[in-house]
Design a protein around this motif. Structure first.
Motif, short mmCIF file in Angstrom:
data_model
loop_
_atom_site.label_atom_id
_atom_site.label_comp_id
_atom_site.label_asym_id
_atom_site.label_seq_id
_atom_site.Cartn_x
_atom_site.Cartn_y
_atom_site.Cartn_z
N GLY A 196 0.81 -1.21 0.00
CA GLY A 196 0.00 0.00 0.00
C GLY A 196 0.85 1.26 0.00
N PHE A 197 0.19 2.36 0.35
CA PHE A 197 0.85 3.67 0.35
C PHE A 197 1.19 4.06 1.79
CE2 PHE A 197 0.43 8.30 0.84
CZ PHE A 197 1.48 8.70 0.01
N LYS A 198 2.40 4.54 1.97
CA LYS A 198 2.86 4.92 3.30
C LYS A 198 3.86 6.06 3.17
CE LYS A 198 5.07 2.99 7.44
NZ LYS A 198 5.63 1.77 8.06
N GLY A 199 3.85 6.96 4.14
CA GLY A 199 4.78 8.08 4.08
C GLY A 199 5.09 8.63 5.46
N THR A 200 6.12 9.45 5.50
CA THR A 200 6.52 10.15 6.72
C THR A 200 6.88 11.58 6.36
OG1 THR A 200 7.42 8.12 7.68
CG2 THR A 200 8.10 10.20 8.68
N ALA A 201 6.30 12.51 7.08
CA ALA A 201 6.65 13.93 6.91
C ALA A 201 7.37 14.38 8.18
CB ALA A 201 5.40 14.76 6.68
N ALA A 202 8.42 15.19 8.01
CA ALA A 202 9.20 15.63 9.16
C ALA A 202 9.62 17.08 8.98
CB ALA A 202 10.44 14.74 9.33
N LEU A 203 9.84 17.74 10.10
CA LEU A 203 10.32 19.13 10.09
C LEU A 203 11.31 19.28 11.23
CD1 LEU A 203 10.20 22.09 9.10
CD2 LEU A 203 8.35 22.45 10.77
N THR A 204 12.49 19.81 10.89
CA THR A 204 13.52 20.07 11.87
C THR A 204 13.87 21.55 11.87
OG1 THR A 204 14.52 17.88 11.69
CG2 THR A 204 15.93 19.63 12.52
N THR A 205 13.98 22.12 13.03
CA THR A 205 14.47 23.48 13.17
C THR A 205 15.46 23.51 14.32
OG1 THR A 205 13.86 25.81 13.43
CG2 THR A 205 12.60 24.20 14.70
N GLY A 206 16.42 24.38 14.24
CA GLY A 206 17.41 24.43 15.30
C GLY A 206 18.45 25.50 15.05
N GLY A 207 19.37 25.61 15.98
CA GLY A 207 20.43 26.60 15.85
C GLY A 207 21.10 26.84 17.18
N PHE A 208 21.89 27.93 17.22
CA PHE A 208 22.55 28.32 18.45
C PHE A 208 23.19 29.69 18.24
CE2 PHE A 208 24.96 27.59 22.38
CZ PHE A 208 24.05 26.80 23.08
N ARG A 209 23.39 30.40 19.36
CA ARG A 209 24.11 31.67 19.32
C ARG A 209 25.54 31.42 19.79
NH1 ARG A 209 21.56 36.27 18.51
NH2 ARG A 209 23.00 37.49 19.80
N VAL A 210 26.50 31.99 19.04
CA VAL A 210 27.91 31.71 19.29
C VAL A 210 28.66 33.02 19.52
CG1 VAL A 210 30.00 30.63 18.37
CG2 VAL A 210 27.75 29.70 17.77
N ASN A 211 29.45 33.03 20.56
CA ASN A 211 30.30 34.18 20.87
C ASN A 211 31.56 34.11 20.01
OD1 ASN A 211 31.87 36.21 21.94
ND2 ASN A 211 31.55 35.62 24.09
N GLN A 212 31.75 35.09 19.13
CA GLN A 212 32.88 35.10 18.21
C GLN A 212 33.95 36.11 18.65
OE1 GLN A 212 32.81 32.72 16.28
NE2 GLN A 212 30.94 32.50 15.09
N ALA A 213 34.06 36.38 19.95
CA ALA A 213 34.99 37.40 20.44
C ALA A 213 36.44 37.06 20.13
CB ALA A 213 34.81 37.59 21.95
N ASP A 214 36.79 35.74 20.10
CA ASP A 214 38.20 35.38 19.89
C ASP A 214 38.66 35.68 18.46
OD1 ASP A 214 36.65 33.42 18.76
OD2 ASP A 214 37.86 31.74 19.45
N VAL A 215 37.72 35.94 17.54
CA VAL A 215 38.07 36.34 16.18
C VAL A 215 37.57 37.77 15.91
CG1 VAL A 215 38.35 34.06 15.13
CG2 VAL A 215 36.06 35.04 15.36
N ASP A 216 37.52 38.56 16.98
CA ASP A 216 37.21 40.00 16.91
C ASP A 216 35.84 40.28 16.31
OD1 ASP A 216 39.72 40.41 17.97
OD2 ASP A 216 40.68 40.74 16.02
#
Length: 802
Positions: free
Chosen positions: A228-248
């Motif tokens: 028969g017919f079968k499916g999967t739908a998915a959604l991913t979201t994500g991230g992060f905040r990064v301190n970049q002080a060591d590269v000015d």
């Protein structure tokens, strides 16, 4: 005398008759697929005493010989399945054999109204490979293929490249297909991980595999066979905040958004499968580099922020023309657009001073477009499904296109208006044609041979246009036309003798290579090589086995390594190809001890001649450049100890250690380079199954300082956490994962050879928090064809006395 002859004949007949009492059969899973290396135990019916045991071959067939008459039953067992017992059968002296076929019921067995469910183990040690089942992992949810590969024992992502214990001599295949002419690390960084069913680590590829390259990581994509017919739908979201002080720079946010859909349909003789995904996000690379040149120190800080959009479509179809003949095709296409904005500031110091006397800026605005097209058509004919005798032919066509543009601006920090402008424009189309045939012929249940032929042809037309102040520089521009043809034949023999399994093979490969740079022939080779391989397994008892293997392999230089282009990374660093590279030859031997099919203890030894050093450093004035060279002989020794983790019914998993010795012996730039170092790698994966359909996973690794070519790289570590929950009768699933929790997957490395002294630190977008939701739709209740049995056919075993 006549009486004696009659008596001897009678005894001989009796002995022969007894010797011919054989119990045989096939063990299958709940999809009616043969289960290789399952245990078939012959038990006395009265008290279940073990009489004799056997393991199934790769076609699921087992055979137990020289059995006395009596009442018996067969117990089938395999990791990840509930043990299944046959009905009791009476084997008489007048019988010749008993055929006992058994089906595992992996979906669950009903016992006194209680459903006992089994699941595939996370690790499965096969005779020639380690299988890592990642499909249901909470940590893997929403990740890229590269992130999921970190779940394979011993795999470490180093400088955004997949390595085994730090060694980069590794091949990455997808669905059993290599792609040696494209940057697989770049593909893995973009590929959504929810397309992956499992990963196979093949440390000792046999004769049926291409001889080129080291261990194989084979990524198997999902392909469902339910009716028969079968499916999967998915959604991913994500991230992060990064301190970049060591590269000015300041604190910046980075993200990922990834919707995807997987669908399958099966009815009658047709099986269709497809998936599509969209991946959009941002990421970064940060470098801090100290170069010691003469009496000066060049201290550089670089931050490159990038964005991308990745689109992927994959469609597959199978047509079961007859019970024996199957036709199929696979079509996959992907496209990636990306851009980057890099800023590098380099301060120049005298080594005795702490205040810079000079500084300059390098800006790098990049634009890249990559796309791929993959087509496969195959035909398979099974002469005898029970024995596994079969013939198949495959034809592949791959096409890759890469276009990358880098706009560089270099200027003194105090004089922004004095800009030196340059542009690199690289266009690289790749075309690959492959045809392959394989034939498998089991002579009997204990002996099988395989043979096959393969031919491949690849063309790469690499064009570099280099501009200075928008004027084409013919001196720094180039056009490299690369052609490669490989013709191969192999034979592989397998034999089972009681507790022993033997495998031996020989592969012959002819390689024809040519390379033209600006209409000049810079590369012209034609050579043939032989590659033997062998392995053996001895089953010490029903739980433990000893496995050993040997192989001779080749690592041919990639076309990029042979491309004589000069490619600028920044104002002080560039790379250059080397068309004079030779292939390196690797001889490998290993011995492993397994327990219940799980890897337990192993020793591996690698000896490599004409090692291709990927980043052999040189100094030209104040600029450092690297080029690939055949410089060294390398020795590598690996000691591995793995162990299961199980606490009650809630917690399970595995842990492992590797002690690795790396040694290089080379002559380079009229100097001797001898370096060696031991390092230790530890890894673990712990799963907890909690109430209310919750699941928690914790995984990670730790590796001490190690040596790779001219680089000495400091300690690396990473810890990942995942939590998931199913709902709506397990149709829905939500998962949250936190990768590189302590942000410790950062590389700190040094090069100290001759005039080249460099320290550098690199980090990227490894720490991420992700949330993934998925839902199954369609006919999720209808099982595959293997489950469509009538009541009388659904028994777990079938017994036939002959």
């Amino acid at each position: 005398m006549r009486y004696l002859i009659v008596l001897l004949l009678f005894l001989n007949i009796s002995i022969q008759s007894e010797a011919q009492l054989v119990i045989k059969g096939i063990i299958k899973d709940d999809t009616v697929s043969p289960v290789a290396f399952a245990s078939a135990s012959l038990l006395l019916a009265k008290d279940s005493t073990l009489v004799r045991g056997s393991l199934t071959d790769e076609n699921g067939l087992y055979r137990i010989e020289n059995i006395q008459p009596g009442n018996y039953r067969i117990m089938a067992s395999y990791l990840g399945f509930t043990n299944v017992y046959s009905d009791v059968f009476d084997l008489k002296q007048t019988n010749q054999s008993a055929t006992v076929d058994i089906n595992f019921l992996q979906k669950g067995i009903l016992l006194d109204e209680t459903v006992i469910s089994a699941k595939r183990p996370f690790l499965e040690q096969k005779s020639d490979r380690l299988v890592v089942n990642v499909a249901s992992s909470a940590v893997a949810a929403g990740g890229t293929a590269m992130e999921i590969l970190q779940k394979v024992p011993g795999v470490v992502i180093l400088q955004e490249r997949v390595t085994i214990g730090g060694s980069q001599n590794l091949q990455v295949w997808i669905d059993g297909k290599p792609s040696p002419y494209t940057d697989m690390n770049a593909v893995l960084r973009d590929m959504p991980g929810d397309q992956i069913e499992k990963i196979e680590l093949i440390t000792q590829p046999g004769a049926q595999f291409d001889a080129s390259g080291g261990p194989i990581l084979n990524i198997i994509l999902k392909r469902n066979a339910d009716l028969g017919f079968k499916g999967t739908a998915a959604l991913t979201t994500g991230g992060f905040r990064v301190n970049q002080a060591d590269v000015d720079s300041g604190t910046k946010g980075y993200y990922r958004l990834n919707p995807s859909v997987n669908m399958t349909y099966r009815s009658g003789k047709i099986n269709l499968a497809g998936n599509t995904s969209y991946n959009k996000g941002t990421y970064f690379q940060a470098f801090i580099v100290d170069r010691f040149i003469g009496k000066e120190v060049y201290k550089g800080k670089n931050l490159e922020n990038s964005n991308y959009i990745f689109k992927n479509i994959r469609i597959g179809a199978d047509y079961f023309a007859t019970d024996k003949a199957t036709f199929g095709l696979v079509f996959r296409t992907w496209d990636r657009d990306g851009g980057g904005d890099g800023l590098n500031r380099t301060n120049v110091f005298l080594q005795t001073e702490s205040v810079p006397y000079n500084a300059f800026i390098t800006e790098n605005i990049s634009d890249s477009k990559r796309s791929g097209l993959y087509n496969n058509v195959y035909y398979k004919y099974e002469f005898d499904k029970k024995t596994g005798r079969s013939f198949n032919i495959d034809f592949d066509y791959n096409k890759f296109n890469t276009r990358s543009i880098n706009n560089l601006a270099i200027y003194p920090a105090a004089q922004i208006d004095k800009r030196s402008l340059s542009k690199q424009d690289v266009d690289q189309p790749v075309n690959i044609y492959v045809i392959k045939t394989d034939y498998k012929h089991p002579v009997d249940s204990t002996f099988k041979f395989e043979t096959g032929l393969k031919s491949s042809f690849a063309s790469v037309d690499n064009k570099l246009n280099f501009f200075r102040s928008n004027i084409l520089s013919t001196k720094e521009s180039n056009n490299f036309l690369y052609r490669e043809s490989i013709n191969a034949a192999y034979i592989n023999l397998s034999k089972n003798i009681k507790k022993f399994d033997f495998n031996a093979g020989l592969r012959a490969e002819q390689t024809i290579i040519s390379g033209e740079s600006m209409d000049s022939l810079v590369l012209d080779r034609n050579y043939t090589q032989l590659f033997p391989s062998a392995s053996a397994i001895y089953r010490l008892n029903k739980n433990m086995a000893l496995q050993s293997s040997y192989s001779r392999r080749v690592n041919r230089p990639g076309f990029q390594q042979q491309n004589p282009f000069t490619y600028f990374i920044d104002s002080l660093t560039y790379t250059r190809g080397n068309p004079a590279l030779k292939p390196e030859i690797i001889n490998t031997g290993q011995i492993n001890l397994t327990y219940d099919g799980q890897p337990f203890f192993g020793i591996a030894y690698y000896k490599t001649n004409d090692v291709i050093i990927e980043n052999a450093p040189k100094l030209e004035g104040t600029r450092t450049f690297t080029t690939a060279e055949n410089l060294a002989n390398q020795t590598r020794l690996e000691l591995q100890l793995n162990f299961p983790i199980k606490i009650g019914k809630v917690i399970d998993g595995f842990g492992g250690n590797q002690a690795i010795y790396n040694s290089y012996n080379a002559n380079y730039q009229n100097m001797e380079y001898k370096a060696s170092r031991w390092h230790w790698l530890a890894y673990w994966q712990i799963n907890a199954t909690l109430a209310n359909n919750f699941k928690v996973e914790v995984g990670g690794f730790y590796m001490t300082k190690f040596l790779e070519e001219f680089l000495t790289i400091d300690n690396l570590a990473g810890v990942n956490l995942g939590v998931s929950k199913t709902f709506a009768d397990k149709k829905g699933r939500i998962a949250m994962s936190f990768n590189d929790i302590f942000y410790s997957q950062n590389s700190l490395a040094t090069i100290d050879f001759g005039e080249v002294k460099v320290n550098f630190f690199q980090r990227n977008f490894s720490r991420q928090l992700r949330l993934t939701g998925s839902y199954q739709f369609g006919n999720t209740k209808m099982k595959n064809l293997g489950g469509r049995n009538s009541a009388s056919e659904s028994e777990s075993s079938r017994v036939k006395i002959e």
